[in-house]
Structure formats: structure tokens, C-alpha cells
Scaffold this motif. Structure first.
Motif, PDB file in Angstrom:
ATOM      1  N   LEU A 138      36.026  32.121  16.983  1.00  0.00           N
ATOM      2  CA  LEU A 138      37.436  32.204  16.592  1.00  0.00           C
ATOM      3  C   LEU A 138      38.147  33.283  17.397  1.00  0.00           C
ATOM      4  O   LEU A 138      39.238  33.073  17.935  1.00  0.00           O
ATOM      5  CB  LEU A 138      37.534  32.509  15.090  1.00  0.00           C
ATOM      6  N   LEU A 139      37.521  34.444  17.504  1.00  0.00           N
ATOM      7  CA  LEU A 139      38.111  35.545  18.276  1.00  0.00           C
ATOM      8  C   LEU A 139      38.199  35.185  19.758  1.00  0.00           C
ATOM      9  O   LEU A 139      39.200  35.461  20.422  1.00  0.00           O
ATOM     10  CB  LEU A 139      37.284  36.831  18.102  1.00  0.00           C
ATOM     11  N   LEU A 192      32.899  33.294  13.553  1.00  0.00           N
ATOM     12  CA  LEU A 192      33.921  34.341  13.658  1.00  0.00           C
ATOM     13  C   LEU A 192      34.077  34.779  15.111  1.00  0.00           C
ATOM     14  O   LEU A 192      35.187  34.979  15.602  1.00  0.00           O
ATOM     15  CB  LEU A 192      33.508  35.527  12.784  1.00  0.00           C
ATOM     16  N   VAL A 225      42.503  42.151  16.048  1.00  0.00           N
ATOM     17  CA  VAL A 225      41.220  41.520  15.707  1.00  0.00           C
ATOM     18  C   VAL A 225      41.154  41.225  14.206  1.00  0.00           C
ATOM     19  O   VAL A 225      40.739  40.142  13.786  1.00  0.00           O
ATOM     20  CB  VAL A 225      40.037  42.410  16.146  1.00  0.00           C
ATOM     21  N   ILE A 246      42.171  40.375   3.494  1.00  0.00           N
ATOM     22  CA  ILE A 246      41.067  40.644   2.570  1.00  0.00           C
ATOM     23  C   ILE A 246      40.913  42.142   2.349  1.00  0.00           C
ATOM     24  O   ILE A 246      40.630  42.606   1.243  1.00  0.00           O
ATOM     25  CB  ILE A 246      39.755  40.054   3.144  1.00  0.00           C
ATOM     26  N   VAL A 298      43.649  38.240  13.496  1.00  0.00           N
ATOM     27  CA  VAL A 298      43.168  36.936  13.978  1.00  0.00           C
ATOM     28  C   VAL A 298      42.043  36.415  13.088  1.00  0.00           C
ATOM     29  O   VAL A 298      41.953  35.232  12.794  1.00  0.00           O
ATOM     30  CB  VAL A 298      42.707  37.053  15.445  1.00  0.00           C
ATOM     31  N   SER A 299      41.205  37.310  12.633  1.00  0.00           N
ATOM     32  CA  SER A 299      40.056  36.897  11.827  1.00  0.00           C
ATOM     33  C   SER A 299      40.423  36.713  10.355  1.00  0.00           C
ATOM     34  O   SER A 299      39.623  36.232   9.573  1.00  0.00           O
ATOM     35  CB  SER A 299      38.934  37.933  11.939  1.00  0.00           C
ATOM     36  N   GLY A 300      41.655  37.103   9.991  1.00  0.00           N
ATOM     37  CA  GLY A 300      42.086  36.963   8.598  1.00  0.00           C
ATOM     38  C   GLY A 300      41.646  38.113   7.713  1.00  0.00           C
ATOM     39  O   GLY A 300      41.903  38.111   6.505  1.00  0.00           O
ATOM     40  N   LEU A 301      41.004  39.096   8.290  1.00  0.00           N
ATOM     41  CA  LEU A 301      40.509  40.205   7.466  1.00  0.00           C
ATOM     42  C   LEU A 301      41.632  41.118   6.988  1.00  0.00           C
ATOM     43  O   LEU A 301      41.454  41.884   6.044  1.00  0.00           O
ATOM     44  CB  LEU A 301      39.474  41.032   8.240  1.00  0.00           C
ATOM     45  N   ARG A 307      33.067  30.189   6.969  1.00  0.00           N
ATOM     46  CA  ARG A 307      32.686  30.192   8.378  1.00  0.00           C
ATOM     47  C   ARG A 307      31.175  30.164   8.527  1.00  0.00           C
ATOM     48  O   ARG A 307      30.462  30.872   7.857  1.00  0.00           O
ATOM     49  CB  ARG A 307      33.237  31.429   9.062  1.00  0.00           C
ATOM     50  N   LEU A 351      32.787  43.108  12.420  1.00  0.00           N
ATOM     51  CA  LEU A 351      33.528  42.528  11.298  1.00  0.00           C
ATOM     52  C   LEU A 351      32.557  42.006  10.236  1.00  0.00           C
ATOM     53  O   LEU A 351      32.797  42.145   9.033  1.00  0.00           O
ATOM     54  CB  LEU A 351      34.413  41.381  11.779  1.00  0.00           C
ATOM     55  N   ARG A 352      31.457  41.417  10.678  1.00  0.00           N
ATOM     56  CA  ARG A 352      30.481  40.888   9.711  1.00  0.00           C
ATOM     57  C   ARG A 352      29.843  42.013   8.899  1.00  0.00           C
ATOM     58  O   ARG A 352      29.618  41.870   7.697  1.00  0.00           O
ATOM     59  CB  ARG A 352      29.415  40.065  10.430  1.00  0.00           C
ATOM     60  N   LEU A 392      32.380  43.082   6.355  1.00  0.00           N
ATOM     61  CA  LEU A 392      32.479  42.080   5.285  1.00  0.00           C
ATOM     62  C   LEU A 392      31.341  42.242   4.287  1.00  0.00           C
ATOM     63  O   LEU A 392      31.548  42.196   3.077  1.00  0.00           O
ATOM     64  CB  LEU A 392      32.425  40.672   5.872  1.00  0.00           C
ATOM     65  N   PHE A 432      42.088  35.063  21.750  1.00  0.00           N
ATOM     66  CA  PHE A 432      42.585  36.019  22.731  1.00  0.00           C
ATOM     67  C   PHE A 432      42.699  35.438  24.142  1.00  0.00           C
ATOM     68  O   PHE A 432      42.930  36.159  25.094  1.00  0.00           O
ATOM     69  CB  PHE A 432      41.717  37.282  22.719  1.00  0.00           C
TER      70      PHE A 432
END
Lengths: 119, 137
Positions: B110-111, B107, A93, A102, A96-99, B102, A64-65, A68, B115
């Protein structure tokens, strides 16, 4: 290119976009290769980018990073990024991460390219 | 009858995490739980273990992270035990306003929390002890 930990990345030009097809898992073990491959794919052209996630089985926060950073870099070049084909796990995923708020995520390839045309 | 208790040890190097995936897949098969259940568990544990490996130690020595798994009828529980820097993952903000706020590593935590159904932390005898529970629906 195929790497250890079952990650394959293929890039092609389609409908004036850079189509990035990713197969396998994106995790902490292969993340530096993933980042390098994605960066290589995105340099050398000025197109919008469509990422095909229909064969991505798993993604962790490391992935994810990278996405981003990719999104930020493309935005700085006034290029857009689209995703399609996320499976249920990857969708969870992203949510949950808010992506999901975005990134521009579409259900399938057709809708993704339509979104590019409409932008 | 499937085994109920499992113990794994990971060295504080990223490569050691690769054994987690297949171990969990096998546990999932042994206990007849859904693939998605195991994937969620894998992500949570991987994020926490990678976090410990990446940020938990300030020396260059080899350390061991212990993972115990208990598989019961209605839930699985997990117990992560590691040395190194005291770190309570529960103190990380769960819902920051935006991705940009963050901190590095936030991150993943958070994950890890999202879960699992329950997570608790204790610093005991110089060890970081994280307990997690995932209910079987």
C-alpha cells in the motif's frame, strides 16, 4: 540504547506516563531491536504511553506493524497510546496507511500530555 | 551533467537493502531534487524489495534483484526485476476497510503504491517486472 542503523530509544516516567523518546529511523533492518526495546519499555509499568516522534526521520511498514501490535497490547491492558512530533514524511506514512485515524496523534508534547489528562 | 541511468543489484537478504538509502540520496543530490522526493522513492522501493526478499523465494539459494533507475527531466522511472514466485503487487487491495483486514505484507505494498505516481507489473520470461514512475513536481 543505541543500535546499528541509528536508532535510539529512551524511556522515562513523566506526568504518570511512560514517555518513549525515539531517535533515528525505524526500518526493516532494525525492526526486531525496535520491537524488543518497545516491548521492554512497556512492561513493568501500568501507565499510559506517550511516544515522542520528533526525532524519528523515517518509518517503514515494519515499524507501523510494531506500533499496531503495541497499540493492541496496550488496549488489552486498558492503557492508552499517544504520539507527538511527527515530521511531514512520517505524517504522510501514517495518513496513507490509515493509522492517523486509529492513533491519537498530537502536534507537540504539551498537547499530547493534555490529551492524556483529558482522556 | 548528472548521470541519467543507474543499475543496482540486491541479494535476497535484508541486509542488502541498506545500500539503497545512500544510493538514492546521492542520486537526489546529483539531480537537485527535494529530500522528500527521495524519501518517498526510498520508501516505495524499500517496501517492494523487502517484500521480494521476504516472500519471493521458496528455496535457500542466493538470488539477485535488479533495480534500474532512469532520471529524466520531468520524472524518474524505476524498473525492478526479480525471479522467484510470480507476484503481482497490483492485485493487492489498495484501500481495505480497516488495518485488520490487510494480509501480512499488504501494508508495505500500500505504501509502495501510494508514494509513486504510476506502477505496472508484468511477468516475463520467468521474471517479475515492476515499473514505477515518480513525477517531479
Amino acid at each position: 540504547m543505541e543500535t546499528s542503523d541509528s536508532l535510539q530509544i529512551r524511556c522515562s516516567l513523566e506526568q504518570d506516563c511512560c514517555l518513549v523518546e525515539i531517535k533515528g529511523e525505524i526500518n526493516s533492518l532494525n525492526i526486531s531491536v525496535f520491537q524488543e526495546e518497545i516491548e521492554t519499555a512497556l512492561t513493568g509499568n501500568k501507565s499510559n504511553v506517550v511516544m515522542d516522534f520528533s526525532n524519528v526521520a523515517y518509518i517503514s511498514s515494519a515499524g507501523l506493524r510494531v506500533l499496531l501490535k503495541c497499540s493492541k497490547d496496550l488496549s488489552n491492558m486498558k492503557r492508552k497510546l499517544y504520539f507527538f512530533g511527527l515530521n511531514e514524511f512520517v505524517t504522510d506514512v501514517f495518513k496513507v496507511s490509515g493509522l492517523d485515524k486509529i492513533f491519537n496523534i498530537q502536534a507537540d508534547k504539551e498537547k499530547a500530555f493534555q490529551a492524556v489528562l483529558n482522556s | 551533467m548528472a548521470k541519467q541511468h543507474y543499475t543496482y543489484y540486491f541479494k535476497n537478504e535484508l541486509n542488502s537493502v541498506k545500500y539503497l538509502k545512500n544510493a538514492l540520496i546521492q542520486i537526489g543530490k546529483d539531480h537537485g531534487v527535494k529530500d522528500s522526493f527521495i524519501q518517498h522513492i526510498r520508501l516505495s522501493l524499500e517496501e517492494l524489495i523487502v517484500n521480494i526478499i521476504s516472500h519471493g523465494y521458496t528455496d535457500r539459494k542466493v538470488h539477485t534483484i535488479e533495480l534500474k533507475i532512469n532520471c529524466l527531466k520531468n520524472h524518474f522511472s524505476f524498473y525492478l526485476n526479480s525471479g522467484g514466485v510470480p507476484f503481482n503487487p497490483l492485485k493487492f487491495k489498495m484501500f481495505p476497510a480497516s488495518i485488520k483486514e490487510r494480509k501480512p505484507g499488504g501494508l508495505g505494498i500500500l505504501l509502495a503504491k501510494a508514494f509513486m505516481d504510476e506502477m505496472s507489473y508484468e511477468y516475463k520470461n520467468g521474471r517479475n517486472c515492476i515499473t514505477l514512475i515518480k513525477k517531479i513536481n
